[in-house]
Design a protein around this motif. Structure first.
Motif, PDB file in Angstrom:
ATOM      1  N   ASN A   1       0.671  -1.073  -0.079  1.00  0.00           N
ATOM      2  CA  ASN A   1       0.005   0.104  -0.009  1.00  0.00           C
ATOM      3  C   ASN A   1       0.915   1.252   0.037  1.00  0.00           C
ATOM      4  O   ASN A   1       0.737   2.429  -0.673  1.00  0.00           O
ATOM      5  N   LEU A   2       1.798   1.218   0.658  1.00  0.00           N
ATOM      6  CA  LEU A   2       2.970   2.236   0.572  1.00  0.00           C
ATOM      7  C   LEU A   2       3.257   2.657  -0.828  1.00  0.00           C
ATOM      8  O   LEU A   2       3.565   3.839  -1.076  1.00  0.00           O
ATOM      9  N   ALA A   3       3.865   1.530  -1.520  1.00  0.00           N
ATOM     10  CA  ALA A   3       4.094   1.937  -2.881  1.00  0.00           C
ATOM     11  C   ALA A   3       3.040   2.230  -3.812  1.00  0.00           C
ATOM     12  O   ALA A   3       3.357   3.143  -4.643  1.00  0.00           O
ATOM     13  N   LEU A   4       1.814   1.925  -3.329  1.00  0.00           N
ATOM     14  CA  LEU A   4       0.861   2.409  -4.167  1.00  0.00           C
ATOM     15  C   LEU A   4       0.334   3.824  -3.695  1.00  0.00           C
ATOM     16  O   LEU A   4       0.048   4.698  -4.738  1.00  0.00           O
ATOM     17  N   ARG A   5       0.410   4.212  -2.727  1.00  0.00           N
ATOM     18  CA  ARG A   5      -0.305   5.698  -2.233  1.00  0.00           C
ATOM     19  C   ARG A   5       0.542   6.808  -1.810  1.00  0.00           C
ATOM     20  O   ARG A   5       0.256   7.736  -1.749  1.00  0.00           O
ATOM     21  N   VAL A   6       1.974   6.350  -1.556  1.00  0.00           N
ATOM     22  CA  VAL A   6       2.908   7.504  -1.375  1.00  0.00           C
ATOM     23  C   VAL A   6       3.931   7.708  -2.400  1.00  0.00           C
ATOM     24  O   VAL A   6       4.947   6.674  -2.348  1.00  0.00           O
ATOM     25  N   PRO A   7       4.000   8.657  -3.000  1.00  0.00           N
ATOM     26  CA  PRO A   7       4.995   8.762  -4.163  1.00  0.00           C
ATOM     27  C   PRO A   7       6.425   9.283  -3.509  1.00  0.00           C
ATOM     28  O   PRO A   7       6.239   9.984  -2.607  1.00  0.00           O
ATOM     29  N   LEU A   8       7.441   8.908  -4.113  1.00  0.00           N
ATOM     30  CA  LEU A   8       8.689   9.195  -3.568  1.00  0.00           C
ATOM     31  C   LEU A   8       9.172  10.425  -3.817  1.00  0.00           C
ATOM     32  O   LEU A   8      10.162  11.072  -3.414  1.00  0.00           O
ATOM     33  N   ALA A   9       8.881  11.092  -5.117  1.00  0.00           N
ATOM     34  CA  ALA A   9       9.527  12.157  -5.695  1.00  0.00           C
ATOM     35  C   ALA A   9       9.687  13.469  -4.774  1.00  0.00           C
ATOM     36  O   ALA A   9      10.734  14.182  -4.980  1.00  0.00           O
ATOM     37  N   PRO A  10       8.678  13.821  -4.232  1.00  0.00           N
ATOM     38  CA  PRO A  10       8.784  14.816  -2.946  1.00  0.00           C
ATOM     39  C   PRO A  10       9.926  14.805  -2.065  1.00  0.00           C
ATOM     40  O   PRO A  10      10.150  15.867  -1.504  1.00  0.00           O
ATOM     41  N   TYR A  11      10.642  13.774  -1.670  1.00  0.00           N
ATOM     42  CA  TYR A  11      11.271  13.797  -0.480  1.00  0.00           C
ATOM     43  C   TYR A  11      12.936  13.688  -0.736  1.00  0.00           C
ATOM     44  O   TYR A  11      13.493  13.169  -2.049  1.00  0.00           O
ATOM     45  N   ASP A  12      13.586  14.213  -0.043  1.00  0.00           N
ATOM     46  CA  ASP A  12      15.044  14.030  -0.276  1.00  0.00           C
ATOM     47  C   ASP A  12      15.788  12.795   0.346  1.00  0.00           C
ATOM     48  O   ASP A  12      16.789  12.495  -0.004  1.00  0.00           O
ATOM     49  N   ALA A  13      14.995  12.231   1.268  1.00  0.00           N
ATOM     50  CA  ALA A  13      15.386  11.131   2.103  1.00  0.00           C
ATOM     51  C   ALA A  13      14.267  10.308   2.688  1.00  0.00           C
ATOM     52  O   ALA A  13      13.452  10.893   3.093  1.00  0.00           O
ATOM     53  N   THR A  14      14.489   9.354   2.468  1.00  0.00           N
ATOM     54  CA  THR A  14      13.590   8.226   3.501  1.00  0.00           C
ATOM     55  C   THR A  14      14.322   7.662   4.451  1.00  0.00           C
ATOM     56  O   THR A  14      15.644   7.220   4.416  1.00  0.00           O
ATOM     57  N   VAL A  15      13.455   6.964   5.597  1.00  0.00           N
ATOM     58  CA  VAL A  15      14.036   6.422   6.858  1.00  0.00           C
ATOM     59  C   VAL A  15      12.989   5.338   7.297  1.00  0.00           C
ATOM     60  O   VAL A  15      11.817   5.605   7.451  1.00  0.00           O
ATOM     61  N   THR A  16      13.741   4.038   7.421  1.00  0.00           N
ATOM     62  CA  THR A  16      13.074   2.926   7.936  1.00  0.00           C
ATOM     63  C   THR A  16      13.969   2.056   8.778  1.00  0.00           C
ATOM     64  O   THR A  16      15.304   2.081   8.571  1.00  0.00           O
ATOM     65  N   CYS A  17      13.230   1.271   9.542  1.00  0.00           N
ATOM     66  CA  CYS A  17      14.182   0.083  10.211  1.00  0.00           C
ATOM     67  C   CYS A  17      13.395  -1.230   9.796  1.00  0.00           C
ATOM     68  O   CYS A  17      13.803  -2.276  10.237  1.00  0.00           O
ATOM     69  N   SER A  18      12.643  -1.232   8.806  1.00  0.00           N
ATOM     70  CA  SER A  18      11.921  -2.410   8.506  1.00  0.00           C
ATOM     71  C   SER A  18      12.187  -3.114   7.259  1.00  0.00           C
ATOM     72  O   SER A  18      12.451  -2.366   6.173  1.00  0.00           O
ATOM     73  N   PHE A  19      12.938  -4.456   7.015  1.00  0.00           N
ATOM     74  CA  PHE A  19      13.041  -5.066   6.215  1.00  0.00           C
ATOM     75  C   PHE A  19      12.514  -6.611   5.896  1.00  0.00           C
ATOM     76  O   PHE A  19      12.120  -7.000   6.981  1.00  0.00           O
ATOM     77  N   PRO A  20      12.193  -6.824   4.884  1.00  0.00           N
ATOM     78  CA  PRO A  20      12.708  -6.341   3.710  1.00  0.00           C
ATOM     79  C   PRO A  20      11.609  -5.525   2.829  1.00  0.00           C
ATOM     80  O   PRO A  20      11.834  -4.616   1.985  1.00  0.00           O
ATOM     81  N   PHE A  21      10.320  -5.730   3.187  1.00  0.00           N
ATOM     82  CA  PHE A  21       9.320  -4.987   2.311  1.00  0.00           C
ATOM     83  C   PHE A  21       9.434  -3.626   2.036  1.00  0.00           C
ATOM     84  O   PHE A  21       9.233  -3.007   1.023  1.00  0.00           O
ATOM     85  N   THR A  22       9.176  -2.993   3.350  1.00  0.00           N
ATOM     86  CA  THR A  22       9.207  -1.625   3.240  1.00  0.00           C
ATOM     87  C   THR A  22      10.400  -0.844   2.882  1.00  0.00           C
ATOM     88  O   THR A  22      10.518  -0.239   2.008  1.00  0.00           O
ATOM     89  N   HIS A  23      11.579  -1.670   3.157  1.00  0.00           N
ATOM     90  CA  HIS A  23      12.796  -1.257   2.500  1.00  0.00           C
ATOM     91  C   HIS A  23      12.984  -1.162   1.067  1.00  0.00           C
ATOM     92  O   HIS A  23      13.132  -0.280   0.365  1.00  0.00           O
ATOM     93  N   TRP A  24      12.185  -2.291   0.600  1.00  0.00           N
ATOM     94  CA  TRP A  24      12.084  -2.320  -0.979  1.00  0.00           C
ATOM     95  C   TRP A  24      11.200  -1.331  -1.650  1.00  0.00           C
ATOM     96  O   TRP A  24      11.550  -0.475  -2.754  1.00  0.00           O
ATOM     97  N   ALA A  25      10.408  -0.970  -0.862  1.00  0.00           N
ATOM     98  CA  ALA A  25       9.287   0.217  -1.242  1.00  0.00           C
ATOM     99  C   ALA A  25       9.961   1.549  -1.343  1.00  0.00           C
ATOM    100  O   ALA A  25       9.554   2.294  -2.167  1.00  0.00           O
TER     101      ALA A  25
END
Length: 378
Positions: A106-130
């Motif tokens: 759902n993150l990949a479908l609903r949240v575009p990455l283009a507006p951001y300078d950096a992303t932060v997570t500690c969740s692997f693998p799926f959120t990391h891949w997204a």
């Protein structure tokens, strides 16, 4: 390019990121749904960065919360409790991995990455891949070792897909193991010293018996946290009460063992985050039996609240807590009993010296500086 905690770099000016505000996306399935170690730590960093003037968006599966300084996006995910009986196959190694997969889709479908300078997570693998989708045009990706550094150094199975522009190592062991491979910074977790401090007990409000010595565990009910061993250890003490704050797939085993070994001396609670400081202030000793934590926010929370800590001895934990606590071989029942008895004799007192170095504003300044380095990708 590792930075050592203790030799702290100066804070960036408010809102400073290559001359403009940094646009950050923090993403984790448990945000606003759970208040556990990883969620508390990363949300605290996001909150401080937003207060400092950065443009911070947080994506999680829980509902929005009033008065947060960051922008929040709710991303649907199936609750991990509903996934506890799902099969354990790579890369779906636990109920949290299954939850992560539903969130990341759902993150990949609903949240575009283009507006951001950096992303932060500690969740692997799926959120990391997204968060790494988009190739060279994607934002810089910061991975935090809240749940371990295995993805960063293992080349097995799905772990060989791990890539990041910056790796936040929450302890010196992780830094030593990874600094030759990734751009790293040694940044520990922090503590809200306005909330976690000594104060009056709230036993009546929390349903904890008065006039008893209280041993507190704050832990997920999973094998690695060894809550069952905590029940056995407190059962060897006379007249001590064990309070466990947490939930997880072992809840039935925990309740069954406590009923047999600690009748009338056990309480399992699940509290909102705002109630946790009162819970610490209502205990006499803090017990944590995980053999090795990536960091363990609970150690800081207990120490800042003035509780003596009984836990498994390791160089990593001594780096976090310093001296003056009751660290031992917790797999040895006799040693553990001796440590618990000594800690109960001491009881609560003033927080240990040096706790101020873990204040969240200081930790967030470390993140801000490191994100700037990583985002330049120089």
């Amino acid at each position: 390019m590792a930075r050592n905690f203790g030799a702290r770099a100066p804070s960036l000016p408010q809102g400073s990121f290559l001359g403009v505000k940094v646009k950050l996306l923090f993403a984790l399935p448990g945000f606003h749904r759970y208040d556990r170690g990883a969620e508390v730590a990363l949300l605290s960093v996001a909150r401080e960065l937003a207060r400092g003037g950065e443009e911070v968006t947080v994506a999680g599966s829980g509902p929005a919360r009033a008065s947060e300084p960051y922008r929040y996006v709710q991303v649907p995910a199936v609750r991990r409790e509903r996934l506890e009986r799902f099969p354990r196959i790579a890369p779906f190694r636990s109920e949290t991995a299954w939850e992560d997969a539903t969130f990341a889709a759902n993150l990949a479908l609903r949240v575009p990455l283009a507006p951001y300078d950096a992303t932060v997570t500690c969740s692997f693998p799926f959120t990391h891949w997204a968060l790494r989708r988009g190739g060279q045009r994607r934002p810089a990706h910061i991975f935090v070792t809240q749940n371990g550094d295995w993805p960063a150094f293992s080349d097995d199975a799905e772990f060989r897909t791990f890539r990041c522009d910056g790796l936040v190592c929450t302890n010196p062991d992780y830094l030593a193991r990874n600094q030759g491979r990734w751009r790293c910074a040694l940044i520990p977790n922090g503590i809200d010293l306005d909330r976690f401090r000594p104060g009056p007990s709230a036993r009546n409000a929390l349903g904890i018996p008065e006039g008893k010595r209280v041993v507190l565990m704050v832990s997920a009910l999973i094998d690695s946290k060894r809550v069952l061993d905590g029940i056995r250890a407190v059962a060897r003490l006379d007249d001590a009460v064990l309070v466990v704050a947490g939930d997880g797939p072992l809840r039935e085993e925990v309740l069954l063992l406590a009923e047999g070994l600690l009748p009338q001396r056990f309480k399992l609670v699940s509290l909102a985050a705002e109630q946790m400081p009162n819970l610490y202030r209502s205990a006499d000793v803090f017990l944590h039996l995980s053999l090795l934590e990536s960091f363990g926010n609970v150690f800081l929370e207990a120490s800042a609240s003035g509780l003596p800590v009984v836990a498994h001895d390791s160089d990593r934990l001594r780096w976090i807590l310093g001296e003056g606590h009751y660290l031992c071989d917790t797999t040895n029942p006799a040693e553990l009993r001796t440590a618990l008895q000594a800690a109960l004799r001491e009881g609560p007192k003033s927080p240990r010296e040096g706790i101020e170095r873990y204040a969240w504003p200081s930790i967030a300044a470390e993140y801000r500086s490191f994100i700037e380095e990583a985002a330049t990708r120089g």
